[in-house]
Design a protein around this motif. Structure first.
Motif, short mmCIF file in Angstrom:
data_model
loop_
_atom_site.label_atom_id
_atom_site.label_comp_id
_atom_site.label_asym_id
_atom_site.label_seq_id
_atom_site.Cartn_x
_atom_site.Cartn_y
_atom_site.Cartn_z
N PRO A 175 0.81 -1.23 0.00
CA PRO A 175 0.00 0.00 0.00
C PRO A 175 0.84 1.27 0.00
O PRO A 175 0.33 2.35 -0.32
CB PRO A 175 -0.82 -0.12 1.29
N SER A 176 2.11 1.15 0.32
CA SER A 176 2.99 2.32 0.39
C SER A 176 4.07 2.24 -0.67
O SER A 176 4.60 1.17 -0.98
CB SER A 176 3.65 2.40 1.77
N GLU A 250 -2.92 -3.80 -9.81
CA GLU A 250 -2.60 -3.33 -8.46
C GLU A 250 -2.54 -1.82 -8.27
O GLU A 250 -2.53 -1.34 -7.14
CB GLU A 250 -1.28 -3.96 -7.99
N ARG A 560 -7.09 -3.22 6.51
CA ARG A 560 -5.81 -2.89 5.88
C ARG A 560 -5.70 -1.38 5.70
O ARG A 560 -6.71 -0.68 5.63
CB ARG A 560 -5.66 -3.62 4.54
N PRO A 563 -4.78 2.26 0.58
CA PRO A 563 -3.69 2.14 -0.39
C PRO A 563 -3.36 3.47 -1.05
O PRO A 563 -4.25 4.18 -1.52
CB PRO A 563 -4.25 1.15 -1.42
N GLU A 567 -2.39 -2.37 -4.50
CA GLU A 567 -3.41 -3.08 -3.73
C GLU A 567 -3.86 -4.29 -4.54
O GLU A 567 -4.26 -4.17 -5.69
CB GLU A 567 -4.60 -2.15 -3.47
#
Length: 634
Positions: A175-176, A250, A560, A563, A567
């Protein structure tokens, strides 16, 4: 990198399309060229220097096995590396006998696999290749040698390096962007320095007005951004565009503007329309708000910079009938390596030989499976070309490449179109060998399987998944275990190799169902339904029905972070509480033996480290299903 034996098809598809629209498109594959630059005698000397520096404070008994062997046998590695590469490129077949002597190539930890197999089943190399399979046996040994050298680079020089991926953990479902960004801002690695030199050479040779990079998998993202970084360092005004499978899957919630320090535009889904529209914009023929499925940096009224996504649904994708044939010009087709990575017939097809890639139909004609990313364009939008158009493209590719092997890269080959294509190949006397992915539909009768074999089909792969009728129904697979047994047997009887994708850890799957699934697999392999298979641990993804509606499948998603970058996979809690980790090890062990034709008589409990319940499947369940097929077809 994706594979060492054949180029990834995205650039060939887009090169062919853009040239058909009048653009001067040029393509390169820095992955294979980077690998070949590292597999030379001078490069190994540099690698040794790095390894000795990184391990200078280690005693010999503290060194990793692959590093110890590399340093101890360095002269042999340096002598053998270039001949081994030439052999794997099919440029020096006479070296096979020397490789097979087991005295030419130094043997590091990768060769331990042979000893482990021989401890179970005797002379595994003779069993696999016989006394006459000289080239194949040497190819297997040379591949182990390459695997050892790759491990040396990973463990001793560049921790992100792997043959088929690079820094994958930095990108996959992360996510980072922090870890990728920090790596890109840090000192370039050994392989990055070589990559930069290649990119400088490409830019000097081609002088492009735009650079476009395809990122098929997470393990390609770091390399792609390194390329972009190099392009920007050489020419800050050169527009750089990113796209590809990883991006499409993603980066659909991308918000971190730092990505655009390296690239100018990021396109989602099929690249033909977005890329052509972007080129028109860069040429002054369109406004920026006409871009199709494209990210770029924009500025708010208060001066804040943010990531903007422009959809533009007014412009439709290019139909499959109009995308044209791939073009491989610019790719070094004689430089790829034919590998034999493992003694598994389907993995052998994936990694050995160079295949022309072609799409029969865009998307999936079924698009119902609950574990699949059916909400994404590459699966959801079904569009097919005609059988005659496909045969035209096949003939064009044979003419260009001189090779008649084809991998149809569809999500699932549509049966009706596949039968029409087979018929047209036969009628037009076009001789090819082909393979691809299918669903085990009941429409694949023995007669139609024979038709496919007559047209050149050599192998198919498809999802048996959990081999449990309850779970197959929950998955919305649209097949039963009995049906899969009959269809796979029909393919095998037609002389077509069958590979089954297997899955464990599906939501609410019990230990009993897992054991029963293995029993189904045991019976099918013993009956000759399929010859190759692989167990995958189930993973929920955000774009699948399970990820979108987890409550319908009896699970709860783990919370979670929001994002900002990638993701995809999402963790979940299954109240069933099955120990899938323990079961997975036993499943893989059993399947490994089944594929070598041994262990069929062992009880299910033999394969697991903990007690498991006995299977509840009738011992003749699959045999009876096949008998039913023979009775009906007879």
């Amino acid at each position: 990198m994706t594979q060492l034996n054949t180029p990834y098809p995205a650039t060939a598809y887009l090169t062919g399309f853009l040239r058909s629209r009048g653009y001067e498109a040029v393509q390169r594959d820095p992955a294979i060229e980077l690998f070949l630059e590292m597999m030379t005698a001078p490069a190994l000397e540099v690698i040794r220097q790095h390894v000795e520096t990184n391990y200078e404070h280690f005693e010999d008994d503290e060194l990793p096995d692959v590093i110890f062997t590399f340093l101890a046998e360095f002269d042999r590695y340096q002598q053998a590396v270039e001949p081994a590469i030439r052999f794997l490129q099919s440029k020096d077949p006479g070296l096979a006998l020397r490789i097979n002597s087991r005295r030419f190539l130094p043997e590091g930890p990768a060769f331990d696999a042979i000893a482990q197999m021989e401890a179970v089943s005797g002379d595994v190399l003779t069993t696999a290749f016989g006394n006459l399979g000289v080239q194949d046996k040497a190819k297997y040994l040379a591949t182990l040698f390459i695997n050892d050298l790759s491990a040396v680079i990973t463990q001793g020089v560049d921790p992100y390096f792997e043959v088929s991926r690079y820094g994958e953990q930095l990108a996959a479902a992360n996510p980072s962007f922090d870890s990728l960004y920090d790596t890109l801002m840090g000192e370039p690695s050994f392989s990055s320095e070589i990559l930069e030199q290649l990119i400088e050479q490409y830019l000097e040779e081609t002088n492009p007005s735009v650079v476009a990079l395809t990122v098929p998998f997470p393990g390609n993202m770091l390399g792609a951004l390194r390329i972009a970084q190099t392009c920007k360092a050489i020419n800050p005004d050169l527009p750089v565009v990113l796209g590809g499978g990883f991006v499409n899957t993603e980066l659909r919630a991308l918000k971190d503007p730092r990505v655009f320090e390296f690239v100018d535009f990021i396109c989602l889904d099929d690249g033909e329309r977005p890329l052509m529209t972007l080129l028109e914009y860069l040429d002054g023929q369109r406004e920026i708000d006409e871009l199709v499925r494209t990210y770029f940096l924009a500025e708010r009224e208060d001066g804040e910079v943010y990531v903007h996504f422009n959809e533009n649904t007014a412009l439709h994708d290019i139909p499959q009938s109009d995308v044209g044939a791939p073009i491989y010009d610019g790719l070094p087709l004689d430089e790829y390596l034919s590998l034999c990575e493992m003694l598994n017939p389907m993995h052998r097809i994936w990694s050995d030989g160079r295949w022309n890639k072609l799409t029969v139909a865009h998307g999936c004609y079924w698009r119902k499976c609950s574990f699949c990313d059916v909400s994404l364009d590459y699966i959801d939008r079904y569009d097919a070309a005609s059988a005659d158009a496909l045969v035209d493209r096949i003939e064009q590719l044979i003419e260009e490449t001189g090779q008649s092997g084809f991998h149809f890269v569809d999500e699932a080959l549509p049966p009706k179109l596949l039968f029409a294509l087979a018929q047209r190949l036969i009628e037009r006397n076009v001789v090819i060998s082909w393979w691809g992915n299918i669903r085990f539909e009941k429409t694949f009768t023995p007669e139609r399987c024979q038709l496919l074999a007559d047209s050149g089909c050599i192998a198919v792969s498809g999802g048996l998944e959990v081999a449990s009728d309850r779970l197959l129904k929950l998955m919305k697979k649209g097949v039963s275990v009995e049906q899969v047994a009959r269809v796979t047997k029909a393919f095998s009887d037609a002389g077509i190799l069958v590979h089954a994708y297997l899955m464990y850890g599906f939501p609410t799957q019990t230990e009993q169902e897992t054991v029963d699934s293995l029993e189904m697999v045991r019976q099918m392999m013993q009956q000759g339904c399929f010859q190759s298979a692989y167990w995958h641990r189930f993973a929920a993804t955000v774009h699948s029905p399970i990820g979108m509606y987890p409550e319908q499948y009896g699970i709860r998603l783990v919370e979670r972070p929001t994002p900002l970058f990638a993701e995809n996979d999402v963790e979940f809690i299954d109240p069933t509480g099955t120990d899938h980790e323990m079961l997975g090890e036993g499943l893989r062990k059993a399947l490994y033996n089944f594929m070598h034709g041994i262990g069929f008589e062992q009880p299910m409990s033999f394969w697991f480290n903990q007690p498991v319940p006995p299977p509840q499947i009738k011992p003749a369940f699959i045999a009876d299903a096949i008998t039913s097929l023979i009775t009906r077809s007879g």
